[in-house]
Design an enzyme around this catalytic site. Structure first.
Site, mmCIF file in Angstrom:
data_model
loop_
_atom_site.group_PDB
_atom_site.id
_atom_site.type_symbol
_atom_site.label_atom_id
_atom_site.label_comp_id
_atom_site.label_asym_id
_atom_site.label_seq_id
_atom_site.Cartn_x
_atom_site.Cartn_y
_atom_site.Cartn_z
ATOM 1 C CE1 TYR A 22 -3.552 -2.478 0.121
ATOM 2 C CE2 TYR A 22 -2.746 -3.067 2.182
ATOM 3 C CZ TYR A 22 -3.807 -3.215 0.949
ATOM 4 O OH TYR A 22 -4.498 -4.292 1.173
ATOM 5 C CG HIS A 100 -9.617 -1.215 -4.715
ATOM 6 N ND1 HIS A 100 -10.016 -1.418 -3.628
ATOM 7 C CD2 HIS A 100 -10.554 -1.155 -5.436
ATOM 8 C CE1 HIS A 100 -11.419 -1.847 -3.520
ATOM 9 N NE2 HIS A 100 -11.779 -1.762 -4.654
HETATM 10 C C1 DQA Z 1 -7.837 -1.994 -0.858
HETATM 11 C C2 DQA Z 1 -7.846 -3.427 -1.468
HETATM 12 C C3 DQA Z 1 -8.574 -4.277 -0.491
HETATM 13 O O1 DQA Z 1 -8.822 -5.796 -1.080
HETATM 14 C C4 DQA Z 1 -8.228 -4.493 0.985
HETATM 15 O O2 DQA Z 1 -9.219 -5.282 1.852
HETATM 16 C C5 DQA Z 1 -7.820 -3.067 1.577
HETATM 17 C C6 DQA Z 1 -7.232 -2.051 0.529
HETATM 18 C C7 DQA Z 1 -6.775 -0.993 -1.565
HETATM 19 O O3 DQA Z 1 -6.886 0.066 -1.685
HETATM 20 O O4 DQA Z 1 -5.966 -1.590 -2.402
HETATM 21 O O5 DQA Z 1 -8.092 -2.705 2.470
HETATM 22 O O6 DQA Z 1 -9.038 -1.361 -0.817
#
Ligand code: DQA
Length: 148
Positions: A22, A100
């Site tokens: 992330y 995402h």
């Molecule tokens: C997310 C992707 C989701 O699968 C995960 O549960 C997250 C972050 C992303 O920003 O990549 O919490 O939403």
């Protein structure tokens, strides 16, 4: 034009949470970057994060009462599980873009399905914090084209 930037569970941990997936930017960094972009685009933003499904649903309902024009939403893990959030978004009929940080289609199979994407305007995934900026630009352009 007034838009809501909405973040679901665990996104308060951005910057410390699985940084290889992330990235190192915090949620505060995301907010500052989006506020700058919103200024350029001439739109107003509100920001909200919650780890609770019901709290997110209540915020979406409030957005409707407040006349919010659109939502940029990273639903986190609720993306893949929440019928209730999908119903809330469909219920208020506020156009939203699902964003995402990671490319959810290139990860575990359970992340490939989004219960929310079918009721969204569209989805942006895989660009890190840039996903939010792209989502905001796309939503503003989409809303302006529709109102013009
Ligand atoms: C997310 C992707 C989701 O699968 C995960 O549960 C997250 C972050 C992303 O920003 O990549 O919490 O939403």
């Amino acid at each position: 034009m007034h838009l809501l930037i909405l973040h679901g569970p665990n996104l308060n941990l951005l910057g410390q949470r699985e940084p290889d997936v992330y990235g190192h930017h915090t949620l505060a960094d995301v907010q500052v970057g989006l506020d700058t972009l919103a200024n350029e685009l001439g739109v107003g933003l509100a920001h909200f994060q919650s780890n609770g499904e019901g709290t997110l649903i209540d915020r979406i309902h409030r957005a409707s009462v407040d006349g919010v024009d659109g939502i940029v939403f990273n639903p986190g893990g609720y993306t893949h599980t929440s019928v209730a959030l999908r119903d809330a978004l469909a219920g208020v009929a506020i156009p939203f873009v699902e964003v995402h940080l990671s490319n959810v289609h290139a990860r575990e199979p359970f992340r490939r399905e989004s219960l929310l994407a079918p009721v969204s305007v569209g989805q942006v995934a895989g660009f890190g914090v840039l996903s939010y900026s792209l989502g905001l630009r796309a939503l503003v352009t989409w809303l302006r084209e529709r109102s013009g």
